[in-house]
Design an enzyme around this catalytic site. Structure first.
Site, PDB file in Angstrom:
ATOM      1  N   ASP A 173       0.961  -1.375   0.057  1.00 46.59           N
ATOM      2  CA  ASP A 173      -0.222  -0.339   0.165  1.00 46.59           C
ATOM      3  C   ASP A 173       0.573   1.006   0.124  1.00 46.59           C
ATOM      4  O   ASP A 173       2.316   1.154  -0.257  1.00 46.59           O
ATOM      5  CB  ASP A 173      -0.609  -0.190   1.074  1.00 46.59           C
ATOM      6  CG  ASP A 173      -0.216  -0.290   2.574  1.00 46.59           C
ATOM      7  OD1 ASP A 173       0.768   0.036   2.864  1.00 46.59           O
ATOM      8  OD2 ASP A 173      -1.210  -0.361   3.522  1.00 46.59           O
ATOM      9  N   SER A 180      -3.251  -3.587  -8.874  1.00 40.51           N
ATOM     10  CA  SER A 180      -3.190  -3.069  -8.107  1.00 40.51           C
ATOM     11  C   SER A 180      -1.648  -2.177  -7.171  1.00 40.51           C
ATOM     12  O   SER A 180      -1.298  -1.814  -8.270  1.00 40.51           O
ATOM     13  CB  SER A 180      -2.901  -4.511  -6.405  1.00 40.51           C
ATOM     14  OG  SER A 180      -1.225  -4.404  -7.648  1.00 40.51           O
ATOM     15  N   HIS A 181      -2.028  -1.095  -5.816  1.00 45.39           N
ATOM     16  CA  HIS A 181      -0.710  -0.723  -5.603  1.00 45.39           C
ATOM     17  C   HIS A 181       0.163  -1.046  -6.143  1.00 45.39           C
ATOM     18  O   HIS A 181       1.231   0.071  -6.770  1.00 45.39           O
ATOM     19  CB  HIS A 181      -0.826  -0.453  -4.324  1.00 45.39           C
ATOM     20  CG  HIS A 181       0.124   0.700  -3.478  1.00 45.39           C
ATOM     21  ND1 HIS A 181       1.192   0.197  -3.166  1.00 45.39           N
ATOM     22  CD2 HIS A 181       0.359   2.306  -3.688  1.00 45.39           C
ATOM     23  CE1 HIS A 181       2.138   1.729  -2.934  1.00 45.39           C
ATOM     24  NE2 HIS A 181       1.068   2.511  -3.515  1.00 45.39           N
ATOM     25  N   GLY A 182       1.147  -1.314  -5.796  1.00 43.69           N
ATOM     26  CA  GLY A 182       2.391  -2.403  -6.272  1.00 43.69           C
ATOM     27  C   GLY A 182       2.595  -2.413  -7.340  1.00 43.69           C
ATOM     28  O   GLY A 182       3.587  -1.951  -7.802  1.00 43.69           O
ATOM     29  N   VAL A 194       2.740   0.974  -8.971  1.00 41.87           N
ATOM     30  CA  VAL A 194       3.644   2.059  -8.719  1.00 41.87           C
ATOM     31  C   VAL A 194       5.309   1.390  -9.053  1.00 41.87           C
ATOM     32  O   VAL A 194       5.682   2.326  -9.772  1.00 41.87           O
ATOM     33  CB  VAL A 194       4.359   1.780  -7.550  1.00 41.87           C
ATOM     34  CG1 VAL A 194       5.667   2.577  -6.711  1.00 41.87           C
ATOM     35  CG2 VAL A 194       3.111   2.897  -6.606  1.00 41.87           C
TER      36      VAL A 194
END
Length: 153
Positions: free
Chosen positions: A85, A107-109, A112
């Protein structure tokens, strides 16, 4: 009440529950699970997940189940975590790749990792138990493979 909850916090954080539950969630028996994973650790050095950010990297694993454990990451290590997160983002700067137990393309990962240009694979259940910090890994963000490599020598 606050002091009592603070004393119980480490015990509660050590508990794990299934990712999906029907009815009342039942705690996972980690001692049985670790024995089963430990038996297959050397026999199954390869996992396949969902590729979410292209690229291939070979590096040492940094297995971190908490942000406190991730704080020890060295530049160039492959971060192997349960999920990410916003709190994990500062560690992406030092990582050379990302592997998460849960997650998807949005997803966040995954998002990023693509922004940082890091190879990444998600949806690798039990990766934080199957690999250990210091393992030499090959992460392929194109095929979704995470492989433990034999040590030279």
């Amino acid at each position: 009440k606050a002091l009592h909850r603070r004393r119980l916090h480490p015990q509660k954080m050590a508990m794990e529950f299934p990712r999906v539950s029907e009815g009342r969630p039942q705690r996972i028996d980690l001692s049985a699970r670790q024995t089963a994973v430990g038996k297959t650790r050397d026999a199954e050095p390869v996992m396949h997940g969902t590729p979410v950010s292209r690229g291939v990297i070979v590096g040492r694993a940094r297995v971190a189940r908490t942000l406190e454990e991730a704080d020890a990451i060295e530049p160039g290590e492959i971060l192997v975590v349960p999920y990410t997160d916003v709190g994990w983002a500062p560690y992406f700067v030092r990582a050379s790749g990302l592997a998460t137990e849960i997650g998807g393309t949005l997803s966040h990962g995954a998002v990023v990792a693509r922004e940082y240009g890091l190879p990444a694979v998600v949806n690798l259940p039990d990766a934080t138990r199957r690999f250990k910090t210091g393992d030499l890994l090959r992460l392929d963000g194109t095929t979704g493979e995470l492989r433990r490599l034999p040590e030279a020598g």
